[in-house]
Design a protein around this motif. Sequence first.
Motif, PDB file in Angstrom:
ATOM      1  N   GLU A  95      26.050   9.187   1.507  1.00 45.25           N
ATOM      2  CA  GLU A  95      25.026   7.660   1.301  1.00 45.25           C
ATOM      3  C   GLU A  95      23.667   8.702   1.478  1.00 45.25           C
ATOM      4  N   HIS A  96      23.336   9.464   2.156  1.00 47.69           N
ATOM      5  CA  HIS A  96      22.256   9.979   2.231  1.00 47.69           C
ATOM      6  C   HIS A  96      21.817  11.019   1.214  1.00 47.69           C
ATOM      7  N   LEU A  97      22.742  11.236   0.754  1.00 47.45           N
ATOM      8  CA  LEU A  97      22.625  12.610  -0.378  1.00 47.45           C
ATOM      9  C   LEU A  97      22.499  11.941  -1.771  1.00 47.45           C
ATOM     10  N   SER A  98      23.097  10.576  -1.990  1.00 44.94           N
ATOM     11  CA  SER A  98      23.075  10.334  -3.263  1.00 44.94           C
ATOM     12  C   SER A  98      21.499   9.862  -3.948  1.00 44.94           C
TER      13      SER A  98
ATOM     14  N   LEU C  47      26.790  20.277  -4.367  1.00 48.98           N
ATOM     15  CA  LEU C  47      25.867  19.440  -4.314  1.00 48.98           C
ATOM     16  C   LEU C  47      25.072  19.477  -5.774  1.00 48.98           C
ATOM     17  N   LEU C  48      24.951  20.572  -6.270  1.00 49.97           N
ATOM     18  CA  LEU C  48      24.732  20.602  -7.558  1.00 49.97           C
ATOM     19  C   LEU C  48      25.289  19.796  -8.516  1.00 49.97           C
ATOM     20  N   VAL C  49      26.653  19.932  -8.516  1.00 48.04           N
ATOM     21  CA  VAL C  49      27.595  19.316  -9.535  1.00 48.04           C
ATOM     22  C   VAL C  49      27.727  17.821  -8.986  1.00 48.04           C
ATOM     23  N   PHE C  50      27.328  17.511  -7.701  1.00 50.45           N
ATOM     24  CA  PHE C  50      27.297  16.148  -7.407  1.00 50.45           C
ATOM     25  C   PHE C  50      26.168  15.534  -8.147  1.00 50.45           C
ATOM     26  N   HIS C  51      25.251  16.140  -8.140  1.00 50.71           N
ATOM     27  CA  HIS C  51      23.860  15.473  -8.949  1.00 50.71           C
ATOM     28  C   HIS C  51      23.940  15.426 -10.179  1.00 50.71           C
ATOM     29  N   ALA C  52      24.494  16.569 -10.955  1.00 48.48           N
ATOM     30  CA  ALA C  52      24.531  16.917 -12.225  1.00 48.48           C
ATOM     31  C   ALA C  52      25.390  15.824 -12.884  1.00 48.48           C
TER      32      ALA C  52
END
Lengths: 98, 350, 290
Positions: A95-98, C47-52
Amino acid sequence: MKIIKEAIAGTLESSDLLVKVAPSHDDTLEIILSSEVIKQFGQQIRRVVDETLQRLGVTAGSIIIEDKGALDCAIRARVQTAVLRGAACTDLNWEHLS
Amino acid sequence: MSGEFDFYTVIPAQAPDEAAEIRQFLAACHLEMDGNIDVFVVARAGRRLIACAGLSTNIIKCVAICEDFRGESLSLQLVSEIVQQAAERDHFHLFLYAKPCNVPFFRGCGFYPLVEVPDYIVLMENSPVAIDRYCDRLRMRREPSDKTGCIVINANPFTLGHRYLAQQAAAACDWLHVFVVSEDASFFPYSDRFKLVSQGLAGIANLTVHHGSEYMISRATFPGYFLKEKGIIDSCHTAIDLLLFREYLAPALGITHRFVGTEPFCPVTKKYNEDMKHWLQRAPSPAPAITVVEVQRTAQDGTPISASEVRRLLASGNFDAIKPLVPATTLQLLISDYAPDTTRRPGIYG
Amino acid sequence: MKLRRSMLFLPGANAAMLSTAFVYKPDSIMFDLEDAVSLREKDSARLLVFHALQNPVYREIETVVRINPLNTPYGLKDLEAVVRAGVDVVRLPKTDKPEDVHELETQVERIERECGREVGSTRLMAAIESAIGVVNAYAIATSSKRMIGIALAGFDYCVDMQTERGDGTELFYARCAVLHAARAAGIDAFDVVYSDVNDEEGFLKEVDLIRRLGYTGKSLINPRQIELLHNAYAPTDEDVDYARRVIAAAEAAERDGLGVIALNGKMIDAPIVNQAQRTLQRAQASGTRK
């Protein structure tokens, strides 16, 4: 989230950024941003960084960023990775990362 | 999708053949191999070595890129890799030596110039604010005084010679700042050296004992200092160290005078004292000149007291001969912790 | 019917490639969190893929993420990230048996419920990288309703078979077995990567082989290979003409309410019509073969 040790994330390659975090000496939050596109996008980058740190609950520390024209999604990812590493945190709250 | 170049690490001590190849490559780029590199990052295109960067503790050195490949992409990957290698070794605050013509490139890698020996070399660090923050902290310990002195000592270990120097300097000034070299590269560990200096200078009212830092006689600012027993002296590094002192540390504390003992034995220290007069007083600089004051060493039976003599006597356990050379606090520690049968410790430098 | 001729591999830790790869327009983009990512970068790549995945530039293109195996410390965290980020397809590496997919599916469903994503909307594919995986290929292909395809991974498979990559002889059985399993299950089949990006001729020879075998497509490691592959998969002008006539006949039959489709006096059944639709789809995507 508290930064307890120095850490880095990212690279200096084009479209990426290098983020270096360190604990604060005096409990303040210091963000230093250097970017090749600071004139056009400085404010936008700064906004993304501030927002990302806020969501992680980072209120103190030194954050030094060397940006190479990264997209917002890369900025979020690199800042988060550096902070999580600096906080020695492996338990991710999505939740805090999106 | 994969990158064009292969990057990997070479530990010179474990790979003599590759180290020799790197040495050759550096020579072709008009650079010398540094003997203290912990790890190299090298890049190859096919089998051809096209770039390298070395890491010595937290200092990046021996950065070279083959002319045919000097594009942004290879060089930025190279610096990223060496920064990663440093991080894996727990080094985050990094220094880098560069030729002045390469400063703009390294500026783009997140390194900021600290001081320059004109036309020769520039010391950079990977923070735009670290030195300012350090000076801010020094400034908080500033004392109201017109004539402000400074001495920098390694105190390996603290002797009556050091005390005499501090007494003379303190008497000549309104206030004296004493810095203890904090690099742990000497026989006596920093914690002991700092303790002995603090104890040994007790009773002199107008002085402050400071912890040293990476900005003052450290591996980063003055690597030759810790190799002095090998007789290696590199004058450009004394310049870097002294210019940092003149342009950052001295203004923060308002230092006007720097005191040194005369040094008849040690060529490194002797050369350092001579360089000091040049870089602190005469060389052009945006910062005001600092007067260098040499103080004649105090002698015991005609021989000037030196820390190296104390270490020599300690090795043979000759505490009777040490006694007149050091204060009681130092003698006590030497007997309790450093008597010869307990002196087998890893410290190897003077 | 989704075109899946080209599936471009991107190392998940590389911000530059993640930011630009959509311009090459492969049919699917596969972000790799497994072999292309060093241990020290597992956290940052995730995290990179999560945001991409959440970046609007990837909205128009099918996204696949190869996660680490679930029996490593990274697999489940990878899955949490990519399901929440809205990935289209999760690719499970080193799949030996249907139970591997069941385990994955259980976790995917849990995460879908937790994050409010429609249950079942995360599709799966499995990479087969061992002899046992090849033997179990049909069971794997039919292990879940979420499965869209299975892929053969050549390197690990060859190691397991005590051979090495060569002219394709070493993959002879596996290619046929994986393809049959996929077709029997009604899902797609993807061939191995061709790793020598400078050998265009060798690449095209391999593409020609797998296209004629009947493979849906191939995993690619360099954007330069995309156009070559798409062109090789493009139909000829003759193919397109024939396909148009088949479709026209099918439409006429439908219009006239006839149960039988006929072209030039010959009866045509549904698989031929489907084939013709695929031909036109490929022609629409990349023109006819040059």
